[in-house]
Design a protein around this motif. Structure first.
Motif, mmCIF file in Angstrom:
data_model
loop_
_atom_site.group_PDB
_atom_site.id
_atom_site.type_symbol
_atom_site.label_atom_id
_atom_site.label_comp_id
_atom_site.label_asym_id
_atom_site.label_seq_id
_atom_site.Cartn_x
_atom_site.Cartn_y
_atom_site.Cartn_z
ATOM 1 N N VAL A 177 0.880 -1.158 0.000
ATOM 2 C CA VAL A 177 0.000 0.000 0.000
ATOM 3 C C VAL A 177 0.921 1.212 0.000
ATOM 4 N N ALA A 209 -10.387 4.187 0.203
ATOM 5 C CA ALA A 209 -9.750 3.379 -0.832
ATOM 6 C C ALA A 209 -9.602 4.148 -2.135
ATOM 7 N N THR A 212 -5.911 5.337 -2.871
ATOM 8 C CA THR A 212 -4.972 4.434 -3.537
ATOM 9 C C THR A 212 -5.367 4.176 -4.975
ATOM 10 N N GLY A 216 -2.297 5.911 -5.896
ATOM 11 C CA GLY A 216 -1.462 4.840 -5.387
ATOM 12 C C GLY A 216 -0.373 4.417 -6.348
ATOM 13 N N SER A 220 -0.165 -1.112 -5.564
ATOM 14 C CA SER A 220 -1.418 -0.919 -4.831
ATOM 15 C C SER A 220 -2.622 -1.057 -5.747
ATOM 16 N N GLU A 224 -5.691 -4.099 -6.142
ATOM 17 C CA GLU A 224 -7.121 -3.774 -6.067
ATOM 18 C C GLU A 224 -7.878 -4.223 -7.311
ATOM 19 N N HIS A 237 -8.030 -6.058 0.308
ATOM 20 C CA HIS A 237 -6.995 -5.081 0.020
ATOM 21 C C HIS A 237 -7.539 -3.658 0.129
ATOM 22 N N ARG A 238 -8.758 -3.444 -0.338
ATOM 23 C CA ARG A 238 -9.350 -2.108 -0.265
ATOM 24 C C ARG A 238 -9.520 -1.682 1.193
ATOM 25 N N ARG A 240 -7.736 -2.789 3.794
ATOM 26 C CA ARG A 240 -6.414 -2.565 4.358
ATOM 27 C C ARG A 240 -5.814 -1.257 3.834
ATOM 28 N N ALA A 241 -6.039 -0.974 2.554
ATOM 29 C CA ALA A 241 -5.550 0.272 1.981
ATOM 30 C C ALA A 241 -6.212 1.473 2.651
#
Length: 525
Positions: A177, A209, A212, A216, A220, A224, A237-238, A240-241
């Motif tokens: 990220v 999100a 990113t 990003g 990253s 996604e 991932h979204r 966590r980002a």
């Protein structure tokens, strides 16, 4: 009060219906009983756009007013959508109006360290002329010459800050990220976003999100939009980002929801219902049909490129990113949702002349397939408008016409990769790394107006999700070689297309036509 969308059942009194067919204007007679999903008329526009912007900044959702967050000596960064967000808007663009009001408040607060970044992600760099049109002359001239107005570069490692190293990605191992360094170093990031639908190219900002997605690193964005993320619908991932961005950057979102008037006033009858067309409108369509049928493709593209959309603004919301995205989504549903009963056996779609990724460019076969199956097919709030195992019939010529300036990777993707396989998993395994790391594609993305080498793969992954669920896809009036290369079939007429799909859906299928543009979202009950 605006009329809501509705479903018309074709009978012997129904006139020929307008179908978007790439650069061509087509009228088509549909079989009796076809269900036609008409979009709603636009909600009321804001009478005082500047007043609405100021009110949103002063009374935001879930956070304190913008003025209270500005102070002397701070670093302020304003990020905004690139030209792929919508067809060209009438000058002055609403994004420029919003940014100008933010800058006025920043100046009043004594903020003098301000930069603007076009959040283009892996999309092409916006040109100087496009940035000027988007932001307005005064904002452009104040910042561009001093290097305070730039396009984001997802490949510039020296201008990226890693928020979460790949080694700490846990179950999402290998996916970093990382975001634009200027953004990471800022005391406040103002994200300006346009919303005109729910789907690729016009969805609400999706909270943190969105940072990113537009600002990003390649890694990253790749995590996604990669195949696994698209097909599984996983939001890991979204999520966590978003958490990483929230821990590193203070974000203030501003979103403007557009209405459904996407046609300019000169041809706004194209967004109306056919039986309401005046004689002059019918004469205009006849002339337009002849021009697009006879003129060379480059002239029809030029004609479409010069048409600014007729969009107005129905809502401006500012504040905490998640709260703003929720408010925008609610407004879009209020405007575009149309209730339909059950799923059809056959869904008919048209591809317009300009798609989000062909602004001032060419809608090549890959872009046309994506718009039909990765965008229009997804125009539903829950389940698709057509059943699993059903068929989709699409109108587009699929001419093998590509932009070497904007889509060089797509040219090679179409010529060299698709003849080998159309299977998304095999594409990802065998070819994605090569295109992602190719130095020529990287150079064109960074220094010219080319989309990143990953772009055709991400489009293909999005349409692959639809292909997995369908039994047949047929393009009407299309180049047969192009359709075959894409893994689909071609037919000369709608009747021929229905005959081709009869082996999949039977001889008396339930047919549904999504009459867009303007946008409509089917709500299957």
């Amino acid at each position: 009060m605006a009329r809501p969308g509705f479903v018309l059942e074709v009978d012997d009194r129904t006139p020929p219906l307008l179908v978007a067919d790439g650069p061509r204007a087509r009228l088509e007679r549909f079989p009796l009983g076809t269900e036609v999903v008409y979009p709603a008329e636009s909600l009321a526009r804001l009478d005082d756009l500047v007043g609405a912007i100021d009110l949103a900044l002063a009374d935001p959702e879930g956070t304190e007013p913008l003025a209270a967050r500005l102070r002397p000596g701070m670093k302020l960064t304003i990020a905004f959508d690139d030209v792929a967000a919508t067809p060209p808007l009438r000058t002055p663009d609403v994004r420029g109006r919003i940014i100008e009001r933010v800058l006025i408040q920043a100046a009043a607060a004594g903020v003098d360290d301000v930069e603007l970044i076009c959040a283009n992600g892996l999309n092409r760099r916006n040109t100087e002329a496009e940035l000027r049109q988007l932001l307005g002359e005064r904002v452009f001239r104040s910042l561009y010459a001093d290097g305070k107005l730039t396009n984001h570069d997802a490949e510039n490692r020296g201008r990226l800050t890693v928020l979460t190293p790949a080694s700490e990605a846990g179950s999402d191992a290998g996916a970093e990220v990382a975001i634009n360094s200027r953004v990471a170093e800022s005391d406040l990031l103002v994200m300006v976003h346009l919303v005109h639908g729910i789907g690729q190219g016009g969805l609400p900002g999706d909270g943190l999100a969105a940072v990113t997605a537009g600002l990003g690193s390649v890694g990253s964005i790749r995590a996604e939009r990669g195949l696994d993320a698209v097909l599984s619908g996983s939001a890991e991932h979204r999520r966590r980002a978003g958490e990483a961005v929230a821990a590193a950057v203070d974000v203030f979102a501003v979103e403007a929801v557009l209405d459904n008037d996407n046609y300019p006033s000169s041809v706004d009858f194209l967004g109306k219902r056919e039986w309401e067309w005046s004689w002059s409108a019918q004469a205009k369509l006849l002339g337009l049909s002849r021009i697009t049928a006879l003129a060379p493709a480059r002239y029809t593209r030029l004609l479409n490129a010069r048409l600014e959309s007729g969009y107005g603004v129905t809502q401006v919301t500012a504040g905490a990113p998640e709260a703003v995205a929720a408010a925008s989504r609610s407004r879009v549903l209020e405007q575009q949702q149309v209730e339909v009963t059950g799923q059809a056996d056959v869904l008919v779609l048209g591809v317009p002349a300009a798609t989000p990724y062909s602004v001032q460019s060419v809608t090549d076969p890959v872009l046309a397939a994506w718009h039909a199956l990765g965008f229009s097919y997804q125009s539903a709030t829950d389940q698709p408008l057509v059943r699993d195992g059903g068929a989709v019939i699409v109108y587009h010529p699929l001419a093998q016409d590509f932009s070497s300036l904007h889509h060089p990777a797509t040219i090679d993707f179409f010529a060299d990769v698709l003849p080998t396989t159309t299977d998304a998993a095999e594409l990802a395994e065998r070819f994605e790394d090569k295109f992602a790391d190719d130095p020529w594609y990287v150079q064109l993305y960074r220094t010219s107006q080319a989309f990143h080498g990953l772009h055709p793969f991400h489009l293909w992954y999005q349409l692959a999700a639809a292909v997995q669920r369908l039994g047949d896809v047929v393009f009407v009036g299309a180049d047969r070689g192009s359709a075959e290369r894409l893994g689909f079939r071609a037919a000369s007429t709608l009747a021929d297309a229905l005959e081709i799909t009869s082996a999949t859906v039977g001889r008396t299928p339930r047919i549904r036509y999504l009459h867009t543009p303007p946008n409509a979202l089917g709500a299957v009950t």
